[in-house]
Design an enzyme around this catalytic site. Sequence first.
Site, PDB file in Angstrom:
ATOM      1  N   HIS A 145      34.216  38.869   5.966  1.00  0.00           N
ATOM      2  CA  HIS A 145      34.969  37.715   5.486  1.00  0.00           C
ATOM      3  C   HIS A 145      36.471  37.954   5.606  1.00  0.00           C
ATOM      4  O   HIS A 145      37.252  37.035   5.778  1.00  0.00           O
ATOM      5  CB  HIS A 145      34.661  37.434   4.014  1.00  0.00           C
ATOM      6  CG  HIS A 145      33.207  37.273   3.735  1.00  0.00           C
ATOM      7  ND1 HIS A 145      32.456  36.299   4.342  1.00  0.00           N
ATOM      8  CD2 HIS A 145      32.358  37.958   2.932  1.00  0.00           C
ATOM      9  CE1 HIS A 145      31.199  36.384   3.915  1.00  0.00           C
ATOM     10  NE2 HIS A 145      31.110  37.387   3.074  1.00  0.00           N
ATOM     11  N   THR A 201      38.587  32.308  -4.917  1.00  0.00           N
ATOM     12  CA  THR A 201      38.575  31.349  -3.793  1.00  0.00           C
ATOM     13  C   THR A 201      37.375  31.596  -2.872  1.00  0.00           C
ATOM     14  O   THR A 201      37.314  31.024  -1.782  1.00  0.00           O
ATOM     15  CB  THR A 201      39.876  31.424  -2.974  1.00  0.00           C
ATOM     16  OG1 THR A 201      39.967  32.731  -2.388  1.00  0.00           O
ATOM     17  CG2 THR A 201      41.092  31.152  -3.830  1.00  0.00           C
ATOM     18  N   THR A 202      36.479  32.481  -3.296  1.00  0.00           N
ATOM     19  CA  THR A 202      35.231  32.719  -2.555  1.00  0.00           C
ATOM     20  C   THR A 202      34.071  32.597  -3.537  1.00  0.00           C
ATOM     21  O   THR A 202      34.268  32.730  -4.750  1.00  0.00           O
ATOM     22  CB  THR A 202      35.227  34.142  -1.937  1.00  0.00           C
ATOM     23  OG1 THR A 202      35.495  35.093  -2.962  1.00  0.00           O
ATOM     24  CG2 THR A 202      36.254  34.278  -0.840  1.00  0.00           C
TER      25      THR A 202
END
Lengths: 265, 265
Positions: B107, B223-224
């Site tokens: 990621h 934010t994930t």
Amino acid sequence: MNSIRNFLPFSFTKFPKFLIYLFIIYLIFPSVIINVVEGTEVYINYTYSGDTGPRFWHLLEGSSEICECGKNQSPIDLTSEDIKNLAPPPYPNFTDITDVEALNNGHTVECCSDDMSKINIKIEGKLYTLAQFHFHTPSEHRINGKYFDVEQHLVFENEDGINAVVSVLYDLSTKNSTFLDPIISNLPKICNETKKLDKVELLSLVHDLNSLSQTYSYSGSLTTPPCTEGVTWFVNVKPLNIGMQQLLELRQVTGFNSRYTQTRH
Amino acid sequence: MNSIRNFLPFSFTKFPKFLIYLFIIYLIFPSVIINVVEGTEVYINYTYSGDTGPRFWHLLEGSSEICECGKNQSPIDLTSEDIKNLAPPPYPNFTDITDVEALNNGHTVECCSDDMSKINIKIEGKLYTLAQFHFHTPSEHRINGKYFDVEQHLVFENEDGINAVVSVLYDLSTKNSTFLDPIISNLPKICNETKKLDKVELLSLVHDLNSLSQTYSYSGSLTTPPCTEGVTWFVNVKPLNIGMQQLLELRQVTGFNSRYTQTRH
């Protein structure tokens, strides 16, 4: 005064008061009236953030549910598998265009010219004429999860109002783009501002594209509301160059105006 | 052979067959087993495109509905009004760290070191310790609709497992970032690859930040996935510099890994 009143096709005293109030409001807040009128026809008040951002475009007045539930939405993330199957570039008769108007429409910088009607592409026997081109920062299409700094969309339309888009990707480089130079030197910085450009060298753009590669073609949608489908896309999978200063100046005006990639069906 | 069988704490003949099959599957497809085991605990198979992209994170196994229906989700688009109210930067005791491991986790590139436990910030009397930092390209937070090329997240955690994040924005410049240099020179390019960095100069980073400005603080989320809320954010509203070559090399590895901005409530 009486004689003037008799001359007019209506009486001041009988003139509907709400029209007078409307006229006064128009004098004070012209944009309110313009937005109300446009809203009922074509104007969609979309943004790229928050509750009028891409996640909510299907809910906006004048937009369409297709933004949420369409099965052929754009942009998409192209894979290595996709770009094995490339089509020949579809632009045989591009020429330079003159008297171009660059408009800051609040979403992007859009370039138009009467000259564009000379430029067309043929898809399955039908002629599509260039209507305008504009810019997205960063790119809307991605390739294997990678994005590019700029994506230019050359928007074509056929006589039935169906669109085709030629997409040109630009990536940060030590070399400037000659094609972008006159546009970036004359950017309309404020919403609704226009700038006149004497000449835009589409020939040099097409030359650069032809020398690079073929294009990935698929059936998608507009990447802005109302997200209409049936749009034929030609994405040039190898990016052209954009210089650092050019990029910084362009995106200072365009900001973030990229829809997130859509599910593929 | 019999004597070995007697020595073992179980009988081969009685050993449950499904465990033998599982072992054989593990030998052939180790990643399948690892993902299944991790999936039940922490591993969430999210991406930044398509049907496991940000639009669908709330549906992923191991994630949370809060990704879709949370009221304090991050990132957000900051306005001029927001950045009128800035807090002092909260990092008094940053030091350089050694023996850093940079991991490509599929990621982002995430940097960890035992040394990080020395670095902490205090929020409302509670101590938060640095756990790791990582990078997003392009930035997740925006300011007045403008994005930046990179956003670095320094992720802190308190003893109750609550997070705080110091966010550092980087914008394309003719000047390189000294801080980023050793990281970008040693990027783990393949998923699950790690690289060792002798030293990461957090002191120089903090020096640059302190000389710039104060930070915008708000209560948001990861934010994930699983998008956990209650995260205290400190966003440095003025970007640091990143050179062109540095940016190109970093985002060649990270690709597009930026969640779209969230609605504010």
